[in-house]
Design an enzyme around this catalytic site. Structure first.
Site, PDB file in Angstrom:
ATOM      1  N   ASN A 255     -34.737 -18.684  28.304  1.00  0.00           N
ATOM      2  CA  ASN A 255     -33.902 -19.911  28.433  1.00  0.00           C
ATOM      3  C   ASN A 255     -33.207 -19.760  27.051  1.00  0.00           C
ATOM      4  OD1 ASN A 255     -32.282 -22.138  28.260  1.00  0.00           O
ATOM      5  ND2 ASN A 255     -33.914 -23.461  28.165  1.00  0.00           N
ATOM      6  N   TRP A 256     -31.872 -19.101  27.000  1.00  0.00           N
ATOM      7  CA  TRP A 256     -31.163 -18.777  25.813  1.00  0.00           C
ATOM      8  C   TRP A 256     -30.676 -19.920  24.960  1.00  0.00           C
ATOM      9  CZ3 TRP A 256     -27.921 -13.761  26.097  1.00  0.00           C
ATOM     10  CH2 TRP A 256     -28.654 -12.694  26.734  1.00  0.00           C
ATOM     11  N   LYS A 257     -30.639 -21.412  25.733  1.00  0.00           N
ATOM     12  CA  LYS A 257     -30.173 -22.357  25.230  1.00  0.00           C
ATOM     13  C   LYS A 257     -28.765 -22.004  24.564  1.00  0.00           C
ATOM     14  CE  LYS A 257     -34.695 -24.059  24.711  1.00  0.00           C
ATOM     15  NZ  LYS A 257     -35.474 -25.184  24.176  1.00  0.00           N
TER      16      LYS A 257
ATOM     17  N   HIS B 112     -33.491 -29.763  32.927  1.00  0.00           N
ATOM     18  CA  HIS B 112     -34.342 -29.195  31.634  1.00  0.00           C
ATOM     19  C   HIS B 112     -34.307 -30.464  30.772  1.00  0.00           C
ATOM     20  CE1 HIS B 112     -35.118 -27.530  27.866  1.00  0.00           C
ATOM     21  NE2 HIS B 112     -35.670 -26.605  28.245  1.00  0.00           N
TER      22      HIS B 112
ATOM     23  N   GLU C 278     -42.937 -28.521  31.720  1.00  0.00           N
ATOM     24  CA  GLU C 278     -42.770 -28.395  30.164  1.00  0.00           C
ATOM     25  C   GLU C 278     -43.053 -29.675  29.592  1.00  0.00           C
ATOM     26  OE1 GLU C 278     -39.580 -25.140  28.861  1.00  0.00           O
ATOM     27  OE2 GLU C 278     -38.685 -26.675  29.857  1.00  0.00           O
TER      28      GLU C 278
ATOM     29  N   GLY D  28     -40.088 -26.394  21.683  1.00  0.00           N
ATOM     30  CA  GLY D  28     -39.641 -26.320  19.986  1.00  0.00           C
ATOM     31  C   GLY D  28     -40.709 -26.712  18.885  1.00  0.00           C
TER      32      GLY D  28
ATOM     33  N   SER E 155     -42.962 -23.886  23.882  1.00  0.00           N
ATOM     34  CA  SER E 155     -43.509 -22.756  22.515  1.00  0.00           C
ATOM     35  C   SER E 155     -44.336 -21.723  23.258  1.00  0.00           C
ATOM     36  CB  SER E 155     -44.241 -23.803  21.695  1.00  0.00           C
ATOM     37  OG  SER E 155     -43.644 -24.776  21.183  1.00  0.00           O
TER      38      SER E 155
ATOM     39  N   GLY F  48     -38.295 -20.392  25.568  1.00  0.00           N
ATOM     40  CA  GLY F  48     -37.020 -20.919  24.862  1.00  0.00           C
ATOM     41  C   GLY F  48     -36.653 -19.731  23.843  1.00  0.00           C
TER      42      GLY F  48
END
Ligand code: PGA
Length: 251
Positions: free
Chosen positions: A9-11, A95, A165, A171, A211, A232
């Protein structure tokens, strides 16, 4: 063979189409050499077309979100059929970063229905925001899963992938420990079974996200007993993500 699913997931990264193409090309080269991993990248919408490669490639495209509307006067929205048309196979739905800015369980369930109808494979993201000693977070999670799946016909249960998640691990410095991931994956399957029946609960794939990196991927898959990972930050670090993919391919 049951392949492990690794979703990047490149965000809202990277900053330019040029960089996105380079990352996609490098990840594709690795993904094409793997036999037991299905690799998915989810670039920002505007970069998706630029990241697609040869049709024989094993690298799959995913989207980070989808509209709750079918089409029409919805400025700024991108529909499930549009994503399907440009070659997207998977879509993240619900998400936590979308839930934070307004996606309720009701909206999430609408997005799921439209994704399934368009022939996309939805990856339904769920997870508690905090953990309390008394275990109330389990109820919260159960409610979130059941309400997100509301209105989905049982015959479509097999098309949905779950991604657990815990929001506090996204993060963060560290992932959840693998023994807890294992417990939570079982819990997610159990709630899925409550909704769609025992067989669907046994079959549903559960990914873990929060993470994940090349150093913990092996332990999370083996000891956490999950079917794949949602990555991520580390998914846009090509060397780290490539190593992660190769590690999982060897499991
Ligand atoms: P992270 O993000 O790997 O950077 O923690 C995971 C996610 O948001 O899916």
């Amino acid at each position: 063979m049951n392949k492990k699913l690794i979703v990047g997931n490149w965000k809202m990264n990277p900053g330019t189409l040029g960089e996105a193409k380079i990352i996609a090309r490098k990840v594709r080269r690795i993904a094409d050499g793997l036999s037991s991993v299905e690799t998915v990248i989810c670039p920002p919408y505007v970069f998706v077309c630029g990241c697609s490669g040869r049709s024989q490639s094993r690298l799959r495209l995913g989207a980070q979100d989808v509209s709750q509307e079918y089409g029409g006067a919805h400025t700024g929205e991108v529909g499930a059929n549009m994503l399907r048309d440009i070659g997207v196979k998977y879509v993240l739905v619900g998400h936590s970063e979308r839930r934070k800015i307004g996606d309720t369980d009701e909206i999430v369930s609408k997005k799921l229905v439209l994704s399934i109808n368009a022939g996309l494979i939805p990856i339904l993201c769920v997870g508690e925001e905090i953990r309390d000693e008394g275990g109330a977070y389990l109820e919260t999670l159960k409610k979130q899963i059941k309400e997100s799946l509301f209105g989905i016909a049982k015959k479509y249960a097999g098309t949905i992938i779950m991604a657990y998640e815990p929001v506090w691990a996204i993060g963060a410095k560290q992932a959840m420990i693998s023994s807890q991931i294992c417990e939570m994956a079982i819990f997610v399957k159990k709630v899925f079974a409550d909704v769609f029946g025992a067989e669907a609960g046994m079959k549903v794939k559960v990914l873990y996200g929060g993470s994940v990196n090349k150093n913990n991927a092996d332990d999370i898959i083996r000891a956490g007993k999950v079917d794949g990972l949602l990555v991520g930050r580390d998914s846009i670090d090509v060397s780290s993500f490539s190593e992660l993919l190769k590690i999982v391919d060897r499991i």
